[in-house]
Design a protein around this motif. Sequence first.
Motif, PDB file in Angstrom:
ATOM      1  N   SER A 284     -16.153  16.761  10.877  1.00  0.00           N
ATOM      2  CA  SER A 284     -17.437  17.073  10.598  1.00  0.00           C
ATOM      3  C   SER A 284     -18.141  17.928  11.985  1.00  0.00           C
ATOM      4  O   SER A 284     -17.815  17.766  12.890  1.00  0.00           O
ATOM      5  CB  SER A 284     -18.265  15.894  10.294  1.00  0.00           C
ATOM      6  OG  SER A 284     -19.149  16.193  10.365  1.00  0.00           O
TER       7      SER A 284
ATOM      8  N   ASN B 134     -21.481  17.724  11.891  1.00  0.00           N
ATOM      9  CA  ASN B 134     -22.552  16.948  12.541  1.00  0.00           C
ATOM     10  C   ASN B 134     -22.405  16.412  13.465  1.00  0.00           C
ATOM     11  O   ASN B 134     -21.340  15.685  13.599  1.00  0.00           O
ATOM     12  CB  ASN B 134     -22.815  16.455  11.347  1.00  0.00           C
ATOM     13  CG  ASN B 134     -23.633  16.933  10.427  1.00  0.00           C
ATOM     14  OD1 ASN B 134     -23.565  17.925  10.221  1.00  0.00           O
ATOM     15  ND2 ASN B 134     -23.136  16.984   9.027  1.00  0.00           N
ATOM     16  N   ARG B 135     -23.293  16.357  14.697  1.00  0.00           N
ATOM     17  CA  ARG B 135     -22.746  15.268  15.556  1.00  0.00           C
ATOM     18  C   ARG B 135     -23.941  13.757  14.715  1.00  0.00           C
ATOM     19  O   ARG B 135     -24.707  13.829  14.327  1.00  0.00           O
ATOM     20  CB  ARG B 135     -24.479  15.536  16.602  1.00  0.00           C
ATOM     21  CG  ARG B 135     -25.189  14.700  17.602  1.00  0.00           C
ATOM     22  CD  ARG B 135     -23.976  13.883  18.508  1.00  0.00           C
ATOM     23  NE  ARG B 135     -23.903  14.656  19.323  1.00  0.00           N
ATOM     24  CZ  ARG B 135     -22.869  14.888  20.492  1.00  0.00           C
ATOM     25  NH1 ARG B 135     -22.030  13.698  19.998  1.00  0.00           N
ATOM     26  NH2 ARG B 135     -22.466  15.181  22.137  1.00  0.00           N
ATOM     27  N   SER B 136     -23.351  12.924  15.794  1.00  0.00           N
ATOM     28  CA  SER B 136     -23.061  11.756  15.474  1.00  0.00           C
ATOM     29  C   SER B 136     -23.822  11.125  16.255  1.00  0.00           C
ATOM     30  O   SER B 136     -22.751  10.761  17.898  1.00  0.00           O
ATOM     31  CB  SER B 136     -22.861  11.078  13.903  1.00  0.00           C
ATOM     32  OG  SER B 136     -20.726  10.434  14.902  1.00  0.00           O
ATOM     33  N   TYR B 137     -24.112   9.303  16.443  1.00  0.00           N
ATOM     34  CA  TYR B 137     -24.158   8.825  18.165  1.00  0.00           C
ATOM     35  C   TYR B 137     -22.531   8.181  18.194  1.00  0.00           C
ATOM     36  O   TYR B 137     -22.050   7.855  19.084  1.00  0.00           O
ATOM     37  CB  TYR B 137     -25.224   7.621  17.964  1.00  0.00           C
ATOM     38  CG  TYR B 137     -26.586   8.313  17.698  1.00  0.00           C
ATOM     39  CD1 TYR B 137     -26.207   9.302  19.040  1.00  0.00           C
ATOM     40  CD2 TYR B 137     -27.638   8.049  16.670  1.00  0.00           C
ATOM     41  CE1 TYR B 137     -27.353   9.836  18.844  1.00  0.00           C
ATOM     42  CE2 TYR B 137     -28.664   8.795  17.312  1.00  0.00           C
ATOM     43  CZ  TYR B 137     -29.292   9.510  17.778  1.00  0.00           C
ATOM     44  OH  TYR B 137     -29.214  10.547  18.078  1.00  0.00           O
TER      45      TYR B 137
ATOM     46  N   LEU C 203     -19.646   9.000  19.233  1.00  0.00           N
ATOM     47  CA  LEU C 203     -19.002   9.870  20.537  1.00  0.00           C
ATOM     48  C   LEU C 203     -17.808  10.776  19.986  1.00  0.00           C
ATOM     49  O   LEU C 203     -17.401  12.031  20.666  1.00  0.00           O
ATOM     50  CB  LEU C 203     -19.172   9.843  22.096  1.00  0.00           C
ATOM     51  CG  LEU C 203     -20.646   9.212  21.892  1.00  0.00           C
ATOM     52  CD1 LEU C 203     -21.245   9.659  24.155  1.00  0.00           C
ATOM     53  CD2 LEU C 203     -22.176  10.762  21.060  1.00  0.00           C
TER      54      LEU C 203
ATOM     55  N   SER D  38     -17.519  12.627  16.873  1.00  0.00           N
ATOM     56  CA  SER D  38     -18.531  13.983  16.833  1.00  0.00           C
ATOM     57  C   SER D  38     -18.046  14.794  18.210  1.00  0.00           C
ATOM     58  O   SER D  38     -18.995  14.959  18.971  1.00  0.00           O
ATOM     59  CB  SER D  38     -19.627  13.551  16.463  1.00  0.00           C
ATOM     60  OG  SER D  38     -20.934  12.636  17.097  1.00  0.00           O
ATOM     61  N   HIS D  39     -16.911  14.353  19.052  1.00  0.00           N
ATOM     62  CA  HIS D  39     -16.467  15.242  20.038  1.00  0.00           C
ATOM     63  C   HIS D  39     -17.109  16.951  19.608  1.00  0.00           C
ATOM     64  O   HIS D  39     -16.966  16.705  18.563  1.00  0.00           O
ATOM     65  CB  HIS D  39     -14.961  14.542  19.739  1.00  0.00           C
ATOM     66  CG  HIS D  39     -14.157  16.109  21.365  1.00  0.00           C
ATOM     67  ND1 HIS D  39     -14.461  17.143  21.692  1.00  0.00           N
ATOM     68  CD2 HIS D  39     -13.565  15.595  22.278  1.00  0.00           C
ATOM     69  CE1 HIS D  39     -14.034  17.134  22.598  1.00  0.00           C
ATOM     70  NE2 HIS D  39     -13.624  16.568  23.570  1.00  0.00           N
ATOM     71  N   ARG D  40     -17.613  17.827  20.667  1.00  0.00           N
ATOM     72  CA  ARG D  40     -17.898  18.651  20.212  1.00  0.00           C
ATOM     73  C   ARG D  40     -16.465  19.542  19.464  1.00  0.00           C
ATOM     74  O   ARG D  40     -17.416  20.405  19.486  1.00  0.00           O
ATOM     75  CB  ARG D  40     -18.032  19.615  22.213  1.00  0.00           C
ATOM     76  CG  ARG D  40     -18.166  20.409  22.159  1.00  0.00           C
ATOM     77  CD  ARG D  40     -18.726  21.132  24.048  1.00  0.00           C
ATOM     78  NE  ARG D  40     -18.755  22.829  24.161  1.00  0.00           N
ATOM     79  CZ  ARG D  40     -20.070  22.916  23.730  1.00  0.00           C
ATOM     80  NH1 ARG D  40     -21.360  22.064  22.970  1.00  0.00           N
ATOM     81  NH2 ARG D  40     -19.735  24.501  23.895  1.00  0.00           N
TER      82      ARG D  40
ATOM     83  N   HIS E 188     -14.988  18.786  17.605  1.00  0.00           N
ATOM     84  CA  HIS E 188     -14.645  18.791  16.492  1.00  0.00           C
ATOM     85  C   HIS E 188     -15.479  19.404  16.014  1.00  0.00           C
ATOM     86  O   HIS E 188     -15.604  19.279  14.246  1.00  0.00           O
ATOM     87  CB  HIS E 188     -14.804  16.852  15.843  1.00  0.00           C
ATOM     88  CG  HIS E 188     -13.594  16.045  16.750  1.00  0.00           C
ATOM     89  ND1 HIS E 188     -13.777  15.342  16.586  1.00  0.00           N
ATOM     90  CD2 HIS E 188     -13.047  16.589  17.460  1.00  0.00           C
ATOM     91  CE1 HIS E 188     -12.540  15.006  17.174  1.00  0.00           C
ATOM     92  NE2 HIS E 188     -11.695  15.840  17.963  1.00  0.00           N
ATOM     93  N   ARG E 189     -17.137  18.923  15.819  1.00  0.00           N
ATOM     94  CA  ARG E 189     -18.211  19.518  15.878  1.00  0.00           C
ATOM     95  C   ARG E 189     -18.247  21.108  15.808  1.00  0.00           C
ATOM     96  O   ARG E 189     -18.430  22.124  14.965  1.00  0.00           O
ATOM     97  CB  ARG E 189     -19.700  19.518  16.454  1.00  0.00           C
ATOM     98  CG  ARG E 189     -19.709  17.303  16.167  1.00  0.00           C
ATOM     99  CD  ARG E 189     -21.160  17.178  17.593  1.00  0.00           C
ATOM    100  NE  ARG E 189     -21.637  18.054  18.299  1.00  0.00           N
ATOM    101  CZ  ARG E 189     -21.420  18.393  19.870  1.00  0.00           C
ATOM    102  NH1 ARG E 189     -21.405  17.012  20.140  1.00  0.00           N
ATOM    103  NH2 ARG E 189     -22.066  19.092  19.471  1.00  0.00           N
ATOM    104  N   THR E 190     -17.700  21.861  16.578  1.00  0.00           N
ATOM    105  CA  THR E 190     -17.149  23.387  16.713  1.00  0.00           C
ATOM    106  C   THR E 190     -16.014  23.733  15.389  1.00  0.00           C
ATOM    107  O   THR E 190     -16.928  24.513  14.763  1.00  0.00           O
ATOM    108  CB  THR E 190     -17.386  24.134  17.994  1.00  0.00           C
ATOM    109  OG1 THR E 190     -18.246  22.880  18.718  1.00  0.00           O
ATOM    110  CG2 THR E 190     -17.056  25.287  18.085  1.00  0.00           C
TER     111      THR E 190
END
Length: 231
Positions: free
Chosen positions: A113, A115-118, A120, A123-125, A127-129
């Motif tokens: 994904s 998207n940032r979620s809480y 952490l 939604s590691h940086r 992973h998001r990128t």
Amino acid sequence: MDRIERVLVITAHPDDSEFGAAGTVAKLVRDGCEVTYVIVTNGSKGSSDRWMTSERLIRIREEEQRNAARTLGVERVQFLGYEDGEVEDTRDLRRDVSREIRRWRPDLVICQSPNRSYNLGASHRDHRTVGGVVLDCVYPLARDHLAFPELLPDYEPHKVREIYVMQWENPQLVVDISDVMDIKIKALACHASQFRDFAGLETRVRERAAVLGKAKGHAYAEAFDHIEMQR
Ligand SMILES: [Zn+2]
């Protein structure tokens, strides 16, 4: 609908695809799909052992990832070798991911994904990128012949049909992995450098998969958002 024949799983780190999609991958393999893994980073930061070096860790994690892939029946694993923890959305990365999509010509892409979620960890940086880059490459960069002209003539444009985006909050697609849960655990266990207490981890992974499956009445599940591309 046309059958899914080729699947490309693109993730940031060794072990990401086992956490998010190993059960789904095992089922796709069982259904006769050819699955390829592309791992964007070299996993060089994932150790709490103060005596570990990045150089040694990269080799260990590659080997672990290959073993996990073999356990699931994944055809091949490719490492793009980007620095763990430092992935940026650059032209180089978009070109490299577009090239792999054009090379392996998947019907289905599985990714993380953007998207940032809480959560952490999820939604590691990186992973998001990587998740965002994969979506940008499916559309439009791998599809359009004028994007990355240097990829031609070796890598012809390719249209992906479907995307599963790993997702835990209000997912659109819940995949029943009850009968392949043991294979998922076996594949996860290959990443021994990442776990001090595998029994504890197994319990947490089973609990999470049970929560995801509950609403649909599955003992264990993995969950995704599902994008179907216009033809
Ligand atoms: Zn990761």
